[in-house]
Design a protein around this motif. Structure first.
Motif, PDB file in Angstrom:
ATOM      1  N   MET A   1       0.845  -1.074   0.026  1.00 26.40           N
ATOM      2  CA  MET A   1       0.001   0.006   0.012  1.00 26.40           C
ATOM      3  C   MET A   1       0.799   1.042  -0.002  1.00 26.40           C
ATOM      4  O   MET A   1       1.641   1.379   0.931  1.00 26.40           O
ATOM      5  N   GLU A   2       0.603   2.199  -0.966  1.00 24.26           N
ATOM      6  CA  GLU A   2       1.485   3.598  -1.149  1.00 24.26           C
ATOM      7  C   GLU A   2       0.862   4.583  -0.256  1.00 24.26           C
ATOM      8  O   GLU A   2      -0.481   4.204   0.247  1.00 24.26           O
ATOM      9  N   THR A   3       1.347   5.498   0.227  1.00 26.05           N
ATOM     10  CA  THR A   3       0.898   6.365   0.975  1.00 26.05           C
ATOM     11  C   THR A   3       1.272   7.694   0.764  1.00 26.05           C
ATOM     12  O   THR A   3       2.331   7.999   0.118  1.00 26.05           O
ATOM     13  N   LYS A   4       0.757   8.836   0.987  1.00 28.97           N
ATOM     14  CA  LYS A   4       1.022  10.124   0.901  1.00 28.97           C
ATOM     15  C   LYS A   4       1.316  10.966   2.071  1.00 28.97           C
ATOM     16  O   LYS A   4       1.062  11.892   2.225  1.00 28.97           O
ATOM     17  N   ILE A   5       1.387  10.018   3.245  1.00 27.64           N
ATOM     18  CA  ILE A   5       1.791  10.516   4.579  1.00 27.64           C
ATOM     19  C   ILE A   5       2.924  11.656   4.447  1.00 27.64           C
ATOM     20  O   ILE A   5       2.702  12.647   4.969  1.00 27.64           O
ATOM     21  N   LYS A   6       4.182  11.191   3.994  1.00 31.85           N
ATOM     22  CA  LYS A   6       5.358  11.948   4.058  1.00 31.85           C
ATOM     23  C   LYS A   6       4.788  13.334   3.546  1.00 31.85           C
ATOM     24  O   LYS A   6       5.135  14.270   3.987  1.00 31.85           O
ATOM     25  N   GLU A   7       4.175  13.449   2.328  1.00 33.88           N
ATOM     26  CA  GLU A   7       3.710  14.605   1.576  1.00 33.88           C
ATOM     27  C   GLU A   7       3.120  15.366   2.407  1.00 33.88           C
ATOM     28  O   GLU A   7       3.327  16.665   2.547  1.00 33.88           O
ATOM     29  N   PHE A   8       1.834  15.032   3.275  1.00 30.42           N
ATOM     30  CA  PHE A   8       0.847  15.670   3.528  1.00 30.42           C
ATOM     31  C   PHE A   8       1.449  16.116   4.982  1.00 30.42           C
ATOM     32  O   PHE A   8       1.144  17.181   5.549  1.00 30.42           O
ATOM     33  N   ARG A   9       2.077  15.198   5.501  1.00 29.48           N
ATOM     34  CA  ARG A   9       2.997  15.597   6.935  1.00 29.48           C
ATOM     35  C   ARG A   9       3.978  16.630   6.916  1.00 29.48           C
ATOM     36  O   ARG A   9       4.019  17.794   7.590  1.00 29.48           O
ATOM     37  N   ASN A  10       4.693  16.714   5.784  1.00 32.28           N
ATOM     38  CA  ASN A  10       5.465  17.964   5.282  1.00 32.28           C
ATOM     39  C   ASN A  10       4.692  19.118   5.168  1.00 32.28           C
ATOM     40  O   ASN A  10       5.163  20.182   5.602  1.00 32.28           O
ATOM     41  N   GLU A  11       3.696  19.063   4.588  1.00 35.36           N
ATOM     42  CA  GLU A  11       2.935  20.206   4.325  1.00 35.36           C
ATOM     43  C   GLU A  11       2.335  20.720   5.679  1.00 35.36           C
ATOM     44  O   GLU A  11       2.452  22.094   5.536  1.00 35.36           O
ATOM     45  N   LYS A  12       2.123  20.161   6.595  1.00 40.70           N
ATOM     46  CA  LYS A  12       1.678  20.532   7.971  1.00 40.70           C
ATOM     47  C   LYS A  12       2.897  20.814   8.682  1.00 40.70           C
ATOM     48  O   LYS A  12       2.792  21.288   9.965  1.00 40.70           O
TER      49      LYS A  12
END
Length: 67
Positions: free
Chosen positions: A1-12
């Motif tokens: 499963m891929e995630t966008k956690i890192k991208e969204f975490r960095n945005e916040k």
């Protein structure tokens, strides 16, 4: 499963440790999720989605159904 956690975490502006603290898991768990080495429980996926201010889990977690 891929995630966008890192991208969204960095945005916040959240570190892996801060996201881990907010979700009640270890930093290593967040790292494993970001690197597709671990699939979260439904509850953990829900918590991460809400902390990252996303409405749907599908915005954060990309399920590869083999197609």
């Amino acid at each position: 499963m891929e995630t966008k956690i890192k991208e969204f975490r960095n945005e916040k502006g959240l570190s892996q440790q801060k996201l881990a603290d907010l979700t009640g898991v270890t930093r290593q768990t967040i790292n494993a999720l970001e690197n597709a080495r671990y699939n979260p429980s439904l509850l953990l996926a829900f918590r991460i989605t809400k902390i990252l201010d996303k409405e749907n889990m599908e915005d954060v977690f990309i399920i590869d159904d083999g197609e």
